[in-house]
Design a protein around this motif. Structure first.
Motif, PDB file in Angstrom:
ATOM      1  N   ALA A  43      14.434  26.258 -14.745  1.00 40.21           N
ATOM      2  CA  ALA A  43      12.846  26.086 -15.267  1.00 40.21           C
ATOM      3  C   ALA A  43      12.045  26.040 -13.831  1.00 40.21           C
ATOM      4  O   ALA A  43      10.836  26.362 -13.515  1.00 40.21           O
ATOM      5  N   LEU A  44      12.701  25.364 -12.896  1.00 39.39           N
ATOM      6  CA  LEU A  44      12.227  25.119 -11.606  1.00 39.39           C
ATOM      7  C   LEU A  44      11.820  26.388 -10.680  1.00 39.39           C
ATOM      8  O   LEU A  44      10.710  26.616 -10.424  1.00 39.39           O
ATOM      9  N   GLY A  45      12.854  27.199 -10.709  1.00 41.24           N
ATOM     10  CA  GLY A  45      12.726  28.480 -10.006  1.00 41.24           C
ATOM     11  C   GLY A  45      11.562  29.151 -10.732  1.00 41.24           C
ATOM     12  O   GLY A  45      10.857  29.935 -10.081  1.00 41.24           O
ATOM     13  N   GLY A  46      11.732  29.447 -12.008  1.00 40.02           N
ATOM     14  CA  GLY A  46      10.666  30.163 -12.650  1.00 40.02           C
ATOM     15  C   GLY A  46       9.245  29.958 -12.676  1.00 40.02           C
ATOM     16  O   GLY A  46       8.397  30.355 -12.258  1.00 40.02           O
ATOM     17  N   ALA A  47       9.168  28.596 -12.433  1.00 39.44           N
ATOM     18  CA  ALA A  47       7.725  27.877 -12.500  1.00 39.44           C
ATOM     19  C   ALA A  47       7.358  27.861 -10.978  1.00 39.44           C
ATOM     20  O   ALA A  47       5.858  28.162 -10.867  1.00 39.44           O
ATOM     21  N   ILE A  48       8.026  28.000 -10.008  1.00 34.45           N
ATOM     22  CA  ILE A  48       7.734  27.985  -8.699  1.00 34.45           C
ATOM     23  C   ILE A  48       7.280  29.441  -8.280  1.00 34.45           C
ATOM     24  O   ILE A  48       6.229  29.655  -7.637  1.00 34.45           O
ATOM     25  N   THR A  49       8.057  30.308  -9.048  1.00 36.62           N
ATOM     26  CA  THR A  49       7.620  32.009  -8.919  1.00 36.62           C
ATOM     27  C   THR A  49       6.478  32.090  -9.522  1.00 36.62           C
ATOM     28  O   THR A  49       5.697  32.758  -8.979  1.00 36.62           O
ATOM     29  N   THR A  66       9.727  36.020 -12.617  1.00 39.02           N
ATOM     30  CA  THR A  66      10.052  34.969 -13.022  1.00 39.02           C
ATOM     31  C   THR A  66      11.345  34.922 -13.844  1.00 39.02           C
ATOM     32  O   THR A  66      12.130  33.729 -13.645  1.00 39.02           O
ATOM     33  N   THR A  67      11.636  36.067 -14.485  1.00 42.18           N
ATOM     34  CA  THR A  67      13.061  35.609 -15.348  1.00 42.18           C
ATOM     35  C   THR A  67      14.165  36.060 -14.190  1.00 42.18           C
ATOM     36  O   THR A  67      14.991  35.329 -14.300  1.00 42.18           O
ATOM     37  N   ILE A  68      13.722  36.958 -13.442  1.00 39.25           N
ATOM     38  CA  ILE A  68      15.178  37.089 -12.318  1.00 39.25           C
ATOM     39  C   ILE A  68      15.319  35.836 -11.491  1.00 39.25           C
ATOM     40  O   ILE A  68      16.613  35.340 -11.283  1.00 39.25           O
ATOM     41  N   VAL A  69      14.186  35.157 -11.133  1.00 39.14           N
ATOM     42  CA  VAL A  69      14.565  33.929 -10.432  1.00 39.14           C
ATOM     43  C   VAL A  69      15.169  32.918 -10.957  1.00 39.14           C
ATOM     44  O   VAL A  69      16.042  32.198 -10.476  1.00 39.14           O
ATOM     45  N   SER A  70      14.545  32.838 -12.290  1.00 41.03           N
ATOM     46  CA  SER A  70      15.147  31.627 -13.209  1.00 41.03           C
ATOM     47  C   SER A  70      16.567  31.889 -13.586  1.00 41.03           C
ATOM     48  O   SER A  70      17.425  31.003 -13.329  1.00 41.03           O
ATOM     49  N   LEU A 203      22.522  32.332 -18.710  1.00 47.39           N
ATOM     50  CA  LEU A 203      21.846  31.980 -19.996  1.00 47.39           C
ATOM     51  C   LEU A 203      20.970  30.839 -20.025  1.00 47.39           C
ATOM     52  O   LEU A 203      20.096  30.520 -20.518  1.00 47.39           O
ATOM     53  N   GLY A 204      21.677  29.647 -19.363  1.00 50.58           N
ATOM     54  CA  GLY A 204      20.659  28.144 -19.293  1.00 50.58           C
ATOM     55  C   GLY A 204      19.630  28.363 -18.245  1.00 50.58           C
ATOM     56  O   GLY A 204      18.674  27.462 -18.775  1.00 50.58           O
ATOM     57  N   GLY A 205      19.524  28.971 -17.267  1.00 49.26           N
ATOM     58  CA  GLY A 205      18.468  29.152 -16.482  1.00 49.26           C
ATOM     59  C   GLY A 205      17.422  29.741 -17.192  1.00 49.26           C
ATOM     60  O   GLY A 205      16.332  29.489 -17.116  1.00 49.26           O
ATOM     61  N   LEU A 206      17.672  30.877 -17.988  1.00 52.04           N
ATOM     62  CA  LEU A 206      16.619  31.569 -18.400  1.00 52.04           C
ATOM     63  C   LEU A 206      16.132  30.589 -19.673  1.00 52.04           C
ATOM     64  O   LEU A 206      14.992  30.589 -20.030  1.00 52.04           O
ATOM     65  N   GLY A 207      16.947  29.822 -20.475  1.00 53.33           N
ATOM     66  CA  GLY A 207      16.565  28.792 -21.497  1.00 53.33           C
ATOM     67  C   GLY A 207      15.593  27.927 -20.956  1.00 53.33           C
ATOM     68  O   GLY A 207      14.738  27.478 -21.563  1.00 53.33           O
ATOM     69  N   VAL A 210      12.122  29.473 -20.519  1.00 49.79           N
ATOM     70  CA  VAL A 210      11.607  29.553 -21.805  1.00 49.79           C
ATOM     71  C   VAL A 210      11.072  28.303 -22.398  1.00 49.79           C
ATOM     72  O   VAL A 210      10.030  28.161 -23.091  1.00 49.79           O
ATOM     73  N   TYR A 211      11.754  27.206 -22.098  1.00 48.57           N
ATOM     74  CA  TYR A 211      11.348  26.100 -22.746  1.00 48.57           C
ATOM     75  C   TYR A 211      10.025  25.310 -22.233  1.00 48.57           C
ATOM     76  O   TYR A 211       9.143  25.007 -22.900  1.00 48.57           O
ATOM     77  N   ILE A 212       9.870  25.305 -20.937  1.00 44.49           N
ATOM     78  CA  ILE A 212       8.836  24.961 -20.129  1.00 44.49           C
ATOM     79  C   ILE A 212       7.563  25.583 -20.366  1.00 44.49           C
ATOM     80  O   ILE A 212       6.395  25.299 -20.152  1.00 44.49           O
TER      81      ILE A 212
END
Length: 313
Positions: A43-49, A66-70, A203-207, A210-212
């Motif tokens: 979530a942190l990686g995706g949000a910062i991206t 966003t997806t790739i970085v997460s 899958l956990g990073g992608l999840g 998605v959650y945030i």
């Protein structure tokens, strides 16, 4: 009713993705209690991206980056579990717990430092992605479709095919059931377990991202992911480590989580005067009740949680 359906699907998508991640890891023989921490880091990686990208960037680029970085951050963080539990044969429960504690603390410190660097008076632990989030949304009438919903379906189908229709999946399951027997026929148990843990990080990073992004455009990282990693483990156990059952369990648990967001839209629920915190607790209470009655009949992979020693027979 449409809003309830919308939130049920998006929360079910989160639970399904993360539970599938745990499923791959445990089928390989490694218990991944660190899914909560992996979600936070993804979530942190995706949000910062998202935050760093210009809102005028084409939607497809925002979605892809966003997806790739997460995913990458989730995979990198899962390496901690793989190294400690597979190579050093450390206790998997302790490693997973430590990963959960570290992730929330590290994310909080990182976001606060980032905000302070941009504005010395800003010491918040939140990241905003208001405009960028719109790239993930498409409206069918009043229904808000999120592209992450489609990703969850694709991952679900792919997980079923990989686990039951490919040589890799069958070998992975063999390593979680009887690693000594798998090794005797030439399967590299260490590599298969590494693969299982890295897939769970994927899958956990992608999840996590998605959650945030489910219903909000800002996230405070000192809140972590509100126990969704552990709830996903309950979904995995209730789903008997099988992708199709995990999907059904995710929908059921997602429905109870969605109620906390939309119960005010149902007059008979709103009139009862039940605090929103009670609705927020419902999926966790429900998971305890379900597991209390069903865990006795659960059949986990036989060798999960047991470090593999090539020299033992």
């Amino acid at each position: 009713m449409i809003l309830l359906l919308q939130y049920t699907i998006i929360f079910a998508s989160v639970l399904c993705l993360v539970a599938l991640g745990g499923c791959f890891s445990e089928h390989s023989g490694v218990i991944n209690l660190g899914l909560e921490g992996i979600m936070v880091m993804g979530a942190l990686g995706g949000a910062i991206t998202m935050r760093s990208m210009d809102p005028s960037t084409p939607a497809i680029m925002i979605i892809l980056m966003t997806t790739i970085v997460s995913i990458l951050v989730g995979v990198l963080y899962s390496i901690l579990l793989a190294v400690a539990s597979i190579n050093f044969k450390a206790d998997q429960t302790l490693i997973g717990t430590a990963m959960n504690l570290l992730a929330t603390a590290a994310a909080t410190v990182f976001v606060r430092a980032l905000n302070t660097a941009e504005n010395p008076d800003n010491v918040s632990t939140s990241v905003q992605y208001i405009q960028q989030k719109k790239a993930f949304l498409h409206y069918f009438g009043s229904f808000e479709f999120n592209w992450f919903m489609l990703m969850a379906v694709i991952c679900l189908i792919a997980s079923y095919v990989i686990l039951y229709k490919t040589r890799f999946g069958l070998r992975l399951q063999a390593c979680g059931e009887n690693p000594q027997a798998a090794d005797s026929v030439g399967i590299n148990v260490y590599k298969m377990r590494w693969a299982g843990v890295l897939i769970s990080g994927f899958l956990g990073g992608l999840g996590g991202i998605v959650y945030i992004t489910a219903g909000v455009s800002e996230w405070k990282f000192d809140m972590g992911v509100a126990g969704f990693g552990f709830l996903s483990l309950a979904v995995m156990i209730f789903g008997q480590w099988k992708p199709h059952r995990i999907a059904l369990a995710a929908i059921l648990f997602g429905f109870f989580r969605a109620l906390s967001n939309v119960y005010t839209g149902f007059p008979f629920l709103a009139s009862m005067g039940i605090p929103s915190t009670v609705y927020n607790m419902m999926p966790y209470i429900f998971s305890l009740i379900i597991l209390a009655f069903t865990s006795k009949n659960s059949r986990a992979p036989k060798a999960e949680g047991i470090p593999y020693d090539k020299g033992s027979r």
